[in-house]
Enzyme design. Structure first.
Site, PDB file in Angstrom:
ATOM      1  N   TYR A 164     -33.204 -45.134-129.296  1.00  0.00           N
ATOM      2  CA  TYR A 164     -32.951 -44.515-127.995  1.00  0.00           C
ATOM      3  C   TYR A 164     -32.378 -43.135-128.261  1.00  0.00           C
ATOM      4  CZ  TYR A 164     -30.824 -43.560-123.462  1.00  0.00           C
ATOM      5  OH  TYR A 164     -30.474 -42.983-122.277  1.00  0.00           O
TER       6      TYR A 164
ATOM      7  N   GLU B  97     -34.643 -38.334-121.481  1.00  0.00           N
ATOM      8  CA  GLU B  97     -34.390 -39.615-122.133  1.00  0.00           C
ATOM      9  C   GLU B  97     -35.673 -40.086-122.810  1.00  0.00           C
ATOM     10  OE1 GLU B  97     -32.179 -43.371-120.371  1.00  0.00           O
ATOM     11  OE2 GLU B  97     -34.306 -43.444-119.929  1.00  0.00           O
TER      12      GLU B  97
END
Ligand code: ADP
Ligand code: MG
Length: 393
Positions: free
Chosen positions: A116, A204
């Site tokens: 991530y 993101e």
């Protein structure tokens, strides 16, 4: 403002963020053509909606998954045909789901590990920060809650920007060494440039993947842009997809109104964000439920007040309206005239409580009283809240 993944890919390409080649398609035939152009074996078909969790989502017709890895262009075309025109429900769309009108066809990669990685505006530190984790492909809120030690946070200096040592630090914390750390650092820097130059408030990548042939690539993208900076982001503004947004909020933004739809039945029309917040609070305090937040701003015109009424009345849940205006800059009589015009134009037939205070209030109240419309006048905020709650009960 948000954009689709296929649009994010265009920004990635422009700023040199490594990502598999992709082409967007609106029909199964286009998808097949795109897939042949990219070339198999190894393709992925991805539903384009403004929501995450697509991979684990289910279409309303029962078809499972908004992300499918396939071998051949023929299969890509077939899967695209099953997604297009269907409604996909994920944990982020709410039960009503989102209509898929475009799919992204991209080259699939063999993943050895998913991470991530995000850059965002961090209100706590009043600056930009990197959030990264070895737990890629997962819901990051859950990771933060259950295993906070797996979240890496690195603050970015507002004027110095992202430094090379910080890229090495984050890469090392993710367990990346040697050439992989170098590649990751290059991607982080490119993403930081994109974030800064495009006035993002969030980029993101979940997952950021390491492939079996040791490439670092962005496989997904979620962007948020600072709406106040859109005036200088022409390319980004052109990517706006209004069909993905609440139609009431789209209409409101066209008239310069700040509107956010809520679940209750008492609509509020207020000037000033702080007053709008306290109006919602006091409605709740007296047992009611606000249907929206609506701030018409300090110097609303008659046209804006009319537009605001129309937006409010477009919500079938609305059973009553509370207008709460403090005439600081604004003349209460102008507002009163606007309310009457709007009530007539929209053939208002639900209870309307109006509380006016401030500049030229007496004239405003007289105008309302002389209008002959069924308007309940209130003296103060508590009185107004009690009256509208009673009226919709
Ligand atoms: P969402 O987060 O909406 O579910 P993603 O783009 O993250 O959508 O895709 C879900 C999963 O599908 C990813 O975690 C990854 O494992 C896989 N995936 C996505 N894109 C590719 C790709 N180009 N090649 C291989 N696998 C992919
Ligand atoms: Mg994802």
């Amino acid at each position: 403002m948000n954009i689709h993944e296929y649009q994010a890919k265009q920004l990635f390409e422009k700023f040199g963020v490594a990502t598999p080649k992709g082409i967007v398609a609106s029909t199964a035939e286009e998808a097949g053509k795109a897939a042949r152009e990219i070339g198999g074996p190894g393709l992925v078909v991805k539903a384009q909606i403004h929501a995450g969790g697509r991979g684990k989502g289910t279409f309303k017709n029962g078809f499972k998954g908004g992300v499918h890895v396939v071998d051949t262009p023929e299969q890509a075309q077939e899967i695209a045909g099953k997604m297009l025109g269907q409604t996909l429900v994920t944990h982020q769309t709410g039960p009503e789901g989102k209509l898929v009108s475009k799919v992204l066809i991209a080259k699939s990669v063999d993943i050895s590990k998913e991470y991530y990685f995000a850059i965002l505006f961090d209100r706590g530190s009043s600056g930009h920060a990197i959030i990264a984790s070895t737990e890629g492909g997962m819901n990051i809120e859950e990771v933060a809650e259950k295993t906070p030690e797996k979240i890496i946070k690195e603050f970015i200096h507002p004027t110095l920007g992202l430094q090379a040592y910080q890229c090495r630090k984050v890469a090392a914390a993710l367990g990346l060494r040697g050439a992989l750390a170098g590649q990751a650092g290059k991607l982080f820097t490119a993403l930081w440039n994109l974030y800064l130059k495009s006035d993002c408030s969030l980029v993101e990548i979940n997952p950021l993947a390491i492939t079996t042939d040791n490439q670092v690539v962005a496989l997904d993208a979620k962007f948020n842009f600072d709406d106040n900076a859109l005036y200088r982001q022409k390319d980004v503004t052109e990517m706006r997809d209004k069909t993905e947004e609440d139609p009431r909020e789209v209409a409101a933004s066209e008239f310069g109104l700040n509107y956010i739809g809520l679940d209750g039945n008492i609509a509020c029309l207020v000037n000033g964000a702080g007053l709008a917040m306290s109006t919602m609070d006091i409605i709740k305090f007296h047992g009611g439920e606000p249907a929206n937040f609506l701030d018409v701003g300090g110097g609303a015109t008659k046209e804006q007040v009319t537009a605001a009424f129309k937006i409010i009345l477009g919500d079938p849940n609305v059973k009553g309206i509370l207008v709460n205006i403090f005439g600081g800059i604004m003349d209460c009589n102008i507002i009163a005239t606007g309310i009457i015009a709007a009530a007539q134009e929209t053939s208002l037939n639900i209870p309307l409580v109006v509380r006016l205070e401030g500049n030229n209030v007496e004239a405003g109240k007289a105008t309302l009283a002389a209008s002959g419309l069924k308007i309940t006048s209130a003296d103060d905020l508590t009185d107004a809240a009690k009256k509208i709650v009673a009226a919709v009960a």
